[in-house]
Scaffold this active site. Structure first.
Site, PDB file in Angstrom:
ATOM      1  N   HIS A 205      -8.893  -6.241 -11.254  1.00 55.68           N
ATOM      2  CA  HIS A 205      -7.574  -6.848 -11.105  1.00 55.68           C
ATOM      3  C   HIS A 205      -7.360  -8.051 -12.023  1.00 55.68           C
ATOM      4  CE1 HIS A 205      -3.840  -7.950  -9.203  1.00 55.68           C
ATOM      5  NE2 HIS A 205      -4.309  -9.115  -8.824  1.00 55.68           N
TER       6      HIS A 205
ATOM      7  N   SER B 292      -0.307 -10.416 -11.921  1.00 56.54           N
ATOM      8  CA  SER B 292      -0.251 -10.077 -10.492  1.00 56.54           C
ATOM      9  C   SER B 292       1.076 -10.532  -9.882  1.00 56.54           C
ATOM     10  CB  SER B 292      -1.458 -10.712  -9.789  1.00 56.54           C
ATOM     11  OG  SER B 292      -1.610 -10.229  -8.484  1.00 56.54           O
TER      12      SER B 292
ATOM     13  N   ASP C  59      -8.009  -1.289 -11.106  1.00 58.00           N
ATOM     14  CA  ASP C  59      -7.392  -2.388 -10.359  1.00 58.00           C
ATOM     15  C   ASP C  59      -7.159  -1.908  -8.928  1.00 58.00           C
ATOM     16  OD1 ASP C  59      -5.770  -4.345  -9.208  1.00 58.00           O
ATOM     17  OD2 ASP C  59      -4.629  -4.690 -11.036  1.00 58.00           O
TER      18      ASP C  59
END
Length: 376
Positions: free
Chosen positions: A347, A223, A310
């Site tokens: 995610h 991320s 995601d």
């Protein structure tokens, strides 16, 4: 180019109108569900609804204005370092997270920031009931892969999905180095910015290079950590210290596109004042995380992983990064690979994929050409 007073007023009025209309549309949606489509017979209630929407829109706009001019708020929203989960973590007792062969220690950055670190040994070392401190120092140079994990925003190195990934890599006979940036976990409480978190990551990478002996070193970013990891490894590469590979999970091409594609921006991203309130202020304060630009001239082997579902950082961002690098990176064999995982991982739960470790082993072995582009 600086905006004129007239353009600024237009931005304010535009986004205020968008906010008000979105609030009214939400009211209408609830009305259809709970009351029906018949016209409301009470004009005072209709008036009250509009007044409430206007007041609420004003306060939302006020938040936008504060965000526009408050670097403190921008950093808190981006890094979410105040979200500490799990609560009351004792980082000196990683066994509470069922982590065996894990040592907690601290490093200091060049500006005096204390960084909390976990060193996790490969599973073959964990059969001993007590592992001597000297074992950790000697083991890291045993030739097995070392993976430095660079986490995303919020939480700490003890957050559940991160710990699950450490365990998976540990079982695969990898060394894992996990750490928390400034203001995260038990690291020094110093407000983060791009330069600061890159310095923190660089401190951990420098320590790893000093202790690795002949062991290969890889960096795994997740991320927001993909942007941090990318800038860090390319800065080291320019100094002649290259890692053996970079793994980017849930990556983005640059922070501007990441902000635009975030689910919280869906209501306002097309308003005239959106860039003025959200994108430009962060860029003006030196936080850009232009991952595509960082990696454009790099020769480090790169593996990009993204889940189809995601919703925080949609896979289109990872694909844009991949396409940009294919077109702009030096043509050294096949040095970049993109894999899209199927639905079910969101995610941050790619660690649950049964195919993940086989793909990682192919990457660690330098067999990028054998990695499939799509995984269920």
């Amino acid at each position: 180019m600086a905006k004129t007073k007239k353009e600024k007023v237009k931005s304010f009025t535009s986004i205020f109108g968008v906010i008000k209309n979105k609030i009214l549309s939400i009211f209408h949606a609830f009305k259809k569900i709970f009351i029906g489509t018949e016209k409301h017979r009470f004009p005072l209630i209709k008036l009250a609804k509009r007044i409430f929407a206007t007041i609420l829109a004003f306060y939302v706009l006020l938040f936008f204005v504060i965000h526009r001019y408050s670097y403190w708020l921008q950093r808190h929203i981006l890094f979410l370092q105040f979200v500490r989960w799990p609560l009351k973590t004792d980082f000196n007792k990683p066994e509470k997270f069922e982590l065996k062969g894990c040592k907690n220690f601290y490093l200091s950055t060049k500006d005096g920031v204390k960084i909390g670190v976990w060193q996790i040994l490969p599973e073959s070392y964990t059969s001993q009931s007590q592992i001597a401190v000297e074992t950790y120092d000697e083991a890291i140079g045993d030739g097995k892969p070392i993976i430095i994990y660079v986490h995303g925003n919020s939480g700490t190195r003890a957050t559940y999905h991160r710990v699950q990934l450490y365990k998976l890599l540990q079982k695969n006979e990898c060394h894992v180095i996990a750490f928390d940036y400034r203001s995260f976990g038990d690291s020094s409480y110093v407000l983060p910015d791009e330069t600061g978190v890159v310095d923190d990551t660089g401190t951990v990478l420098k320590w790893t290079f000093e202790h690795k002996k002949n062991s290969p070193v890889y960096v795994w970013g997740h991320s927001l950590g993909t942007g941090i990891a990318s800038r860090t490894v390319t800065e080291f590469e320019l100094r002649g210290e290259s890692v053996d590979g970079l793994i980017l999970e849930a990556a983005f091409n640059n922070l501007e596109d990441a902000i635009r594609n975030h689910p919280l921006s869906v209501l306002f991203r097309h308003a005239i004042g959106y860039d003025f309130f959200f994108v430009k202020p962060i860029q003006n304060n030196g936080i850009t995380f232009t991952t595509d630009k960082y990696l454009a001239s790099s020769k480090i082997p790169l593996f990009i992983l993204h889940a189809k579902d995601d919703w925080i950082l949609p896979p289109v961002l990872g694909q844009k990064l991949y396409q940009y690098l294919v077109q702009n990176r030096p043509k050294v064999q096949e040095s970049v690979k993109f894999v899209e995982f199927g639905k079910g991982y969101g995610h941050k739960y790619m660690c649950n994929s049964t195919a993940l470790i086989n793909l990682i082993n192919l990457f660690l072995s330098g067999k990028l050409n054998e990695i499939p582009p799509v995984v269920a």
